[in-house]
Every structure is written in C-alpha cells, then in structure tokens.
Design an enzyme around this catalytic site. Structure first.
Site, PDB file in Angstrom:
ATOM      1  N   TYR A  74     -43.933  43.618 -29.279  1.00 16.14           N
ATOM      2  CA  TYR A  74     -42.894  42.860 -29.981  1.00 16.14           C
ATOM      3  C   TYR A  74     -42.881  41.438 -29.457  1.00 16.14           C
ATOM      4  O   TYR A  74     -42.823  41.220 -28.250  1.00 16.14           O
ATOM      5  CB  TYR A  74     -41.524  43.499 -29.788  1.00 16.14           C
ATOM      6  CG  TYR A  74     -40.411  42.768 -30.516  1.00 16.14           C
ATOM      7  CD1 TYR A  74     -40.334  42.786 -31.906  1.00 16.14           C
ATOM      8  CD2 TYR A  74     -39.447  42.050 -29.815  1.00 16.14           C
ATOM      9  CE1 TYR A  74     -39.321  42.102 -32.581  1.00 16.14           C
ATOM     10  CE2 TYR A  74     -38.428  41.374 -30.481  1.00 16.14           C
ATOM     11  CZ  TYR A  74     -38.367  41.407 -31.869  1.00 16.14           C
ATOM     12  OH  TYR A  74     -37.368  40.737 -32.525  1.00 16.14           O
ATOM     13  N   ASP A 104     -47.115  36.731 -23.532  1.00 16.14           N
ATOM     14  CA  ASP A 104     -45.716  36.709 -23.935  1.00 16.14           C
ATOM     15  C   ASP A 104     -44.903  37.301 -22.790  1.00 16.14           C
ATOM     16  O   ASP A 104     -44.780  38.522 -22.666  1.00 16.14           O
ATOM     17  CB  ASP A 104     -45.506  37.471 -25.246  1.00 16.14           C
ATOM     18  CG  ASP A 104     -44.050  37.412 -25.698  1.00 16.14           C
ATOM     19  OD1 ASP A 104     -43.222  36.817 -24.972  1.00 16.14           O
ATOM     20  OD2 ASP A 104     -43.738  37.971 -26.767  1.00 16.14           O
ATOM     21  N   LYS A 107     -35.372  35.061 -22.111  1.00 14.73           N
ATOM     22  CA  LYS A 107     -34.473  35.998 -21.424  1.00 14.73           C
ATOM     23  C   LYS A 107     -33.983  35.489 -20.061  1.00 14.73           C
ATOM     24  O   LYS A 107     -33.053  34.695 -20.024  1.00 14.73           O
ATOM     25  CB  LYS A 107     -35.122  37.379 -21.378  1.00 14.73           C
ATOM     26  CG  LYS A 107     -35.298  37.930 -22.812  1.00 14.73           C
ATOM     27  CD  LYS A 107     -35.632  39.395 -22.946  1.00 14.73           C
ATOM     28  CE  LYS A 107     -35.483  39.818 -24.399  1.00 14.73           C
ATOM     29  NZ  LYS A 107     -36.713  40.135 -25.098  1.00 14.73           N
TER      30      LYS A 107
HETATM   31  C1  LIG Z   1     -37.113  39.701 -26.544  1.00 15.60           C
HETATM   32  C2  LIG Z   1     -38.530  39.363 -26.763  1.00 15.60           C
HETATM   33  C3  LIG Z   1     -38.927  38.377 -27.699  1.00 15.60           C
HETATM   34  C4  LIG Z   1     -37.961  37.724 -28.631  1.00 15.60           C
HETATM   35  O1  LIG Z   1     -37.001  36.955 -27.970  1.00 15.60           O
HETATM   36  P1  LIG Z   1     -35.639  36.574 -28.741  1.00 15.60           P
HETATM   37  O2  LIG Z   1     -34.943  35.671 -27.761  1.00 15.60           O
HETATM   38  O3  LIG Z   1     -34.935  37.867 -29.000  1.00 15.60           O
HETATM   39  O4  LIG Z   1     -36.011  35.882 -29.992  1.00 15.60           O
HETATM   40  C5  LIG Z   1     -40.242  38.035 -27.762  1.00 15.60           C
HETATM   41  N1  LIG Z   1     -41.163  38.623 -26.969  1.00 15.60           N
HETATM   42  C6  LIG Z   1     -40.837  39.568 -26.075  1.00 15.60           C
HETATM   43  C7  LIG Z   1     -41.890  40.167 -25.206  1.00 15.60           C
HETATM   44  C8  LIG Z   1     -39.514  39.987 -25.954  1.00 15.60           C
HETATM   45  O5  LIG Z   1     -39.198  40.951 -25.088  1.00 15.60           O
END
Ligand SMILES: *Cc1c(COP(=O)(O)O)cnc(C)c1O
Length: 424
Positions: free
Chosen positions: A144, A237, A265
């Site tokens: 994701y 990511d 985050k």
């Molecule tokens: C949470 C997450 C996202 C998306 O971040 P948002 O701030 O919710 O848009 C993208 N990549 C990873 C790996 C994530 O855990």
C-alpha cells in the site's frame, strides 16, 4: 455521559460522512464492529465518547510512536502556534526539519515536504518518471502506497479487507503502467526490470499493509542491484517504517541505500506531514529547479514541521529504539505464546515495534500467504480485546504499533486480555 453517546454520534456521522468515517478502515467493518469515536488520548491510552478506556495499539496508524498528547510535542506546537499557522512562504522550521531528517536518513540528500504519505509517493513516482523518461512502475501485490490512482492496483491496507480489486473510478489508463509482483519474489522483478523500460520500483522495505511481512534475506539487496543495473529508480516507501523500525528507517536497519525515499506518519509528530527525497541529481528535476511539477498550499506547514522536528529530536535520544525493541518483543512473544496455549494456529511477524499476529499456519512471506489467515477469528479476537479494554487495528492485514508511552504493565494487561480473548 450517556452510555449511548458513541452510538448517537455514529448515527449523526453516517447521515453526513460516507460510512460515518473519513478513512475507510476506521469503520471497523471487516471485524464486524462499529467505529470507536475517540474523545481523548493520553500516553498509551485513549478514551471513547462513552468514557471507556483502552490501551491503544493503533497509535493513529503509526505516527504516535511517543504516545498521545506528548508534552514536548504539544509545547512545540503551542510555541509555533502563537506566531501564526501558515504563510504560503518559506519558514526556517522547514529548513530545520529537512536538516534533521537528512541527518537521520542520509540518502535523502534533498527533501521536499508534503502533507500526506499519499502525496509523497505520488510525487516521488512522477519525479522518477520525469527523471527516467519512462512510464512503467512496479509495485508489490498487497503493498500500500496511499491512494493515488496508479498505486491503487492490488493494494493492501484498507483496500485489502474491503476486497476491492484496485478501486472503482481508477481508469484503465492510470493503472496500465503499474506492474504487480509478489512481495519477496526477486525473480519476477528481475524479469520486468531487465526489459529496460521501468521508471521505478516502489516497495515497502518492511511490508506493513498486508499485515507485517519482513523482507527475505537478500531481497532488498537484490532489488538494489537490479534497479541500479537498468537505470530504474528504487523508491523505498518508508511512510510507515521511517523512524519506526530504526531511527534511520528500514534502509538503516537493513543497510540499503534507495534512490528515493517517501516518509510520513512518525515524522509529522501527530500532525499532517510527510516528505520525499533522495539523490541530488533526481531531486534537482523538481520545480522550480527542473521540469517536474509538484506543489502544495500547506506543504511544510509550520505547525506540522515543529511537531515533526520535535518528534525526531526526542527519538534521537539514547536507548529509544532499544526500548521499543524490548516492548515489541515482549508483546510479540507474549501474543504468540497466548495463541499457542489456546491451541490457536498463529504466526507472529515482527520488526521492532511493528507486529502482526496472523491467525494462520504460516510462514507468511507475501500477500498470498497473508490471505490464508482466518479473518473471522481475527474479527472475534478484535471484538473480545476491545471489550477487555485493548484497541487493536481493526484488520488482520494491518500492523500493531507499540509506543514509548507503553509500560511493561500495559503490555502485561494486553497479554492478560489476549489469553482470555483467544479462548472465547
Ligand atoms: C500510510 C501509508 C501511506 C499513505 O500515507 P497517508 O498519509 O495515509 O496518505 C503510504 N505508504 C505507506 C507504506 C503507508 O503505510
């Protein structure tokens, strides 16, 4: 306070907000429950609108590695607040934030701040495409990376339990250049990348959105070698893993240098902040230096930068990550032991303070194997734990997050609740 307060708020919410929530997984549908409307948080605990107290293992889905309402973070926000909240012109705190981030993650030679992980990944991909002049990208099945159109293909997280294959509303054109490979399968990446027309491989260096899946030995090294050979941009990511699995993220923990990193985050300290950055020659393609456009009205917002900067400062103190490891291990070992004692088939996947208890025989090494988990059992486990005052992520395909605010007693309370909840 009325016993039915949460229920009343939920009814009002459903009338005006789709599903009553502003992000789907909060609805708790996949575990057969209603959302928990939170009134307050403090340290490792939250209170719902009915006054029930929970030990929180969501931590706002990762950001709250210091716990709720951390004093120093609140003070950093308050100090900034009195100067004004946004200017649409640069401020020094953005520079301090970028310098601090680069000192922790040196591969981020240049950095641009944005407001969400979704923006970070979307922008990093545009940049990789602009830099290489290629269109195709590779992502992992169950990975994701936020909800940009081209990344909502075989996506994990909320999209996983909702069972939407991609998403309605994503045009074929947006998805056709996204190639999907199984996580931990190097050969399939090699085959595609060696064609020479792949702009980027985007990967969670520790997968956290199909439940937690650790990279197999050699997987990240292999991705690095293959992408370097064919001029493909390797994007880690680290929106979830950054400042979570190590101070310098997964790239520090596994000692691999990606070309670009997306991060979010934890670096917002609980406010909306994220960033992308990496190799100088790639980052210099960004506007206003280069032809790749990217912008944001609230990008580098001073409040979010101040909160994130303070969070990074606190995390750089001695023994922080040792403590997170100790707490994570105690919880992970304890949950697995509780499942074993209850005769419930289970697998514990854990990296530091990120962990998933899969109700499956295992091993769980990719999305295919993750999907063998018993989601019905997970649903009852979630509800039993909630009834015993523990708030788990409401999906089998998400990670639990331990924070520095959790105490040994909190972990013991969780494990006592788990023992009882697994035999129900
Ligand atoms: C949470 C997450 C996202 C998306 O971040 P948002 O701030 O919710 O848009 C993208 N990549 C990873 C790996 C994530 O855990």
């Amino acid at each position: 306070m009325s016993i039915h307060h949460s229920q009343a708020i939920f009814e009002r919410a459903k009338a005006i907000i789709p599903g009553g929530v502003n992000s789907p997984v909060r609805a708790c549908r996949s575990v057969g429950a209603d959302p928990v409307f939170v009134a307050q948080g403090d340290g490792a605990h939250i209170w719902d609108a009915d006054g029930n107290k929970y030990v929180d293992l969501i931590g706002s889905w990762g950001p709250l590695i210091l716990g709720h309402a951390h004093r120093e973070i609140l003070d950093a926000i308050k100090d900034t607040l009195s100067m004004g909240t946004t200017f649409g012109a640069p401020t020094e705190v953005e520079v301090k934030f970028a310098e601090k981030l680069k000192s922790a993650v040196p591969s981020m030679e240049m950095i641009r701040a944005v407001s969400s992980g979704t923006e970070a990944t979307m922008s990093a991909l545009r940049l990789a495409r602009g830099f290489t002049g290629r269109a195709k990208i590779i992502k992992a099945d169950g990975g994701y990376h936020g909800h940009a159109d081209c990344l909502l293909v075989a996506a994990g997280s909320g999209a996983a339990t909702l069972g939407i294959p991609g998403s309605a509303g994503v045009p074929e054109g947006a998805a056709k250049d996204t190639l999907v490979v199984p996580y931990n399968d190097l050969a399939s990446v090699e085959k595609l990348v060696s064609g020479g027309d792949i702009a980027a491989v985007i990967i969670e260096p520790v997968a956290g959105n199909m439940g937690l899946v650790e990279p197999a030995p050699g997987y990240l090294e292999g991705l690095r070698a293959i992408t370097a050979k064919f001029g493909t941009v390797l994007i880690f990511d680290e929106v979830m893993t950054g400042f979570r699995v190590a101070f310098g993220g997964a790239q520090a923990r596994y000692n691999i240098t990606p070309d670009l990193t997306t991060i979010g985050k934890v670096i917002g300290g609980g406010l909306p902040a994220a960033a992308f950055g990496g190799r100088m020659d790639i980052m210099q393609k960004l506007a206003p230096l280069g032809p790749v456009y990217q912008a944001g009205t609230l990008s580098g917002n001073p409040l979010a930068m101040a909160a994130g900067l303070k969070a990074m400062e606190i995390l750089s103190r001695p023994r922080t990550y040792e403590r997170l490891e100790t707490l994570g291990k105690k919880l992970g070992d304890g949950l697995l032991a509780a499942a074993t004692a209850a005769g419930v088939p289970a697998v514990m996947n854990r990296v530091g303070s990120m962990l998933t208890l899969f109700f499956a025989k295992g091993p769980i090494t990719d999305y295919e194997t993750a999907k063998t988990a018993d989601t019905k059992r997970f649903g009852s486990f979630f509800r039993n734990m909630r009834d015993r005052g523990v708030f788990l992520p409401p999906s089998q395909f998400e990670a639990m997050f331990v924070s520095l605010a959790h105490t040994d007693e909190d972990i013991e309370q969780i494990l006592e609740a788990a023992k009882a909840s697994l035999v129900d």
